[in-house]
Write a protein that holds these residues in place. Structure first.
Motif, mmCIF file in Angstrom:
data_model
loop_
_atom_site.group_PDB
_atom_site.id
_atom_site.type_symbol
_atom_site.label_atom_id
_atom_site.label_comp_id
_atom_site.label_asym_id
_atom_site.label_seq_id
_atom_site.Cartn_x
_atom_site.Cartn_y
_atom_site.Cartn_z
ATOM 1 N N ILE A 49 0.835 -1.206 0.000
ATOM 2 C CA ILE A 49 0.000 0.000 0.000
ATOM 3 C C ILE A 49 0.866 1.252 0.000
ATOM 4 C CG2 ILE A 49 -1.619 1.360 1.383
ATOM 5 C CD1 ILE A 49 -2.919 -1.262 2.226
ATOM 6 N N HIS A 50 1.883 1.270 0.857
ATOM 7 C CA HIS A 50 2.721 2.460 0.943
ATOM 8 C C HIS A 50 3.577 2.631 -0.312
ATOM 9 C CE1 HIS A 50 1.473 2.382 5.131
ATOM 10 N NE2 HIS A 50 2.015 3.578 5.284
ATOM 11 N N ALA A 51 4.070 1.526 -0.855
ATOM 12 C CA ALA A 51 4.855 1.624 -2.089
ATOM 13 C C ALA A 51 3.993 2.144 -3.239
ATOM 14 C CB ALA A 51 5.451 0.266 -2.440
ATOM 15 N N ALA A 52 2.765 1.645 -3.346
ATOM 16 C CA ALA A 52 1.863 2.102 -4.407
ATOM 17 C C ALA A 52 1.486 3.568 -4.207
ATOM 18 C CB ALA A 52 0.612 1.232 -4.443
ATOM 19 N N GLY A 53 1.197 3.945 -2.970
ATOM 20 C CA GLY A 53 0.804 5.327 -2.689
ATOM 21 C C GLY A 53 1.884 6.326 -3.054
ATOM 22 N N TRP A 54 3.119 6.052 -2.644
ATOM 23 C CA TRP A 54 4.206 6.985 -2.957
ATOM 24 C C TRP A 54 4.545 6.976 -4.433
ATOM 25 C CZ3 TRP A 54 5.283 10.943 -0.246
ATOM 26 C CH2 TRP A 54 5.084 10.930 1.136
ATOM 27 N N ALA A 55 4.382 5.827 -5.109
ATOM 28 C CA ALA A 55 4.606 5.795 -6.561
ATOM 29 C C ALA A 55 3.583 6.690 -7.274
ATOM 30 C CB ALA A 55 4.525 4.363 -7.077
ATOM 31 N N LEU A 56 2.333 6.661 -6.829
ATOM 32 C CA LEU A 56 1.307 7.513 -7.428
ATOM 33 C C LEU A 56 1.598 8.987 -7.175
ATOM 34 C CD1 LEU A 56 -1.901 5.487 -6.458
ATOM 35 C CD2 LEU A 56 -0.842 5.644 -8.718
ATOM 36 N N ILE A 57 2.041 9.314 -5.974
ATOM 37 C CA ILE A 57 2.343 10.711 -5.646
ATOM 38 C C ILE A 57 3.543 11.207 -6.441
ATOM 39 C CG2 ILE A 57 3.145 12.243 -3.806
ATOM 40 C CD1 ILE A 57 1.440 10.605 -1.870
ATOM 41 N N HIS A 58 4.590 10.395 -6.529
ATOM 42 C CA HIS A 58 5.783 10.811 -7.270
ATOM 43 C C HIS A 58 5.491 10.987 -8.758
ATOM 44 C CE1 HIS A 58 8.736 10.891 -4.145
ATOM 45 N NE2 HIS A 58 8.519 9.640 -3.791
#
Length: 414
Positions: A5-14
């Protein structure tokens, strides 16, 4: 699951800034290539859209890889006070599950829309009207273009404009009104255009576009690139159709007639966008000689490569870690350090700065003196006192982790 979840979230933000960078570079290159052949611009736009998919995928995969060095960087940054936005990033980090859930909901809705489009095409393939004469003519034209697969022709009453779908079993869906109202030679030119899509396997690229649009729906650069791909693709197909029929003006007239019929503008998600009909007609009637400033294009690509290289080096050498929540002491478990009798008798005072190691369980499993009080007994007493405390462990992506933190003991006599 928390890691994903955290990896996907930060990938979307970046990807907010990554997509903007890719869009700016693509726009600059396409601007410099405005006099080049449509096929070259089409390749550049496709490469940019593919990069939009691969970059966040790489970020996601990299975030899931174990990286102990990242934790050390974070600890040192916090200790040295050089990570001023940790509270803001930690706040964003805590809301990532909600962000990912909302993203998944939107992706699911868009995927359902695309699936409905595919189902509609499959149904029209089975139930659409047949015309033996035009089916035979379509097969002859396909053979002239070197297409070995069988291309099926279906007439659809409710369709606005021709659609080509399928790769292994391609089908051309033709509006029934066109067959009834358009002169045969003009209809033949439109079929040649659709066969050009079949020969170039454009349906597969269109599927990739839909994947990018569904996954990265929130970024305008993705939609702009996808729209530009469709526009250039139509120009390439126009050129192939004009060569096949030997009459570019015939295709231009067919496009003009198609525009005059003023069909409804609603299209399915997987339908090919006809682009700017007026611009396509002008290009067929008065083609321009291709030219381009390739030196400027190479310079732009070099600049983009340098930016990406610098980003990669920064990620490797000094990339910031994922935000985490620090350990919090449970004061109920702590006891006041005992003043060494010798130091108390001598009236020793001072401030000692300790660095202590907190395990995943919250226990202090080690400590060291960062800055001495000047008296060895006071330093040792502070170390003994901190090792009696329990902590709520630090967390990274929602999981307890071991960490080093600092604390000061101030020894004063009143």
């Amino acid at each position: 699951m928390n890691d994903i979840i955290h990896a996907a979230g930060w990938a979307l933000i970046h990807f907010l800034w990554q997509g903007a960078l890719l869009g700016i570079v693509a726009a600059a290159v396409l601007r410099l290539m405005r006099g080049s052949r449509p096929g070259a611009r089409y390749a550049v736009a496709c490469a940019a859209l593919l990069a939009c998919l691969l970059w966040p995928a790489y970020e996601f995969a990299a975030a899931l890889q174990p990286g102990p060095s990242r934790l050390q960087i974070l600890t040192l940054a916090e200790a040295g006070g050089i990570y001023p936005h940790s509270d803001l990033l930690a706040g964003i980090d805590s809301r990532l599950p909600l962000l990912v859930a909302a993203w998944l909901a939107c992706v699911g809705a868009l995927a359902l829309r695309s699936a409905c489009g595919l189902a509609w095409i499959a149904r029209q393939r089975r139930n659409g009207g047949r015309n033996a004469h035009w089916q035979q003519r379509l097969s002859q034209m396909a053979a002239c273009l070197g297409i070995r697969r069988e291309v099926t022709l279906r007439m659809v009453e409710t369709l606005a404009s021709p659609i080509t779908a399928g790769w292994w079993r391609p089908v051309v869906l033709m509006p029934a009104a066109l067959v009834a109202r358009m002169p045969p030679e003009l209809l033949e030119a439109l079929l040649a255009h659709e066969l050009a899509h079949v020969r170039r396997h454009d349906f597969l690229v269109n599927l990739l576009q839909n994947v990018a649009e569904n996954l990265l729906f929130y970024h305008p650069a993705v939609w702009w690139l996808s729209r530009r791909i469709r526009h250039e693709r139509e120009l390439v197909a126009d050129s192939i159709a004009a060569d096949l029929t030997g009459a570019p003006r015939r295709l231009a007239l067919a496009l003009s007639e198609l525009e005059k019929m003023q069909f409804a503008s609603q299209r399915l998600a997987l339908a090919a966008d006809g682009g700017d009909l007026a611009q396509r007609i002008r290009r067929l009637v008065a083609p321009q000689q291709p030219h381009g400033n390739w030196k400027a294009v190479i310079a732009t690509f070099s600049l983009a490569a340098a930016c990406l290289s610098g980003y990669a080096n920064a990620q490797q050498e000094s990339s910031l870690p994922a935000p985490r929540t620090p350990a919090v002491v449970d004061f109920r478990t702590c006891s006041k350090p005992l003043w060494p009798k010798r130091d108390l008798k001598a009236g020793h005072t001072g401030t000692v700065t300790l660095s202590y190691h907190i395990a995943e369980s919250g226990k202090v499993i080690g400590s060291k003196v960062v800055k001495s009080s000047g008296h060895r007994g006071l330093d040792q007493a502070a170390r003994t006192g901190i090792e009696k405390c329990n902590f709520m462990p630090a967390k990274l992506r929602g999981k307890p982790i071991a960490t080093w933190q600092q604390m000061q003991y101030v020894w004063t006599l009143e």
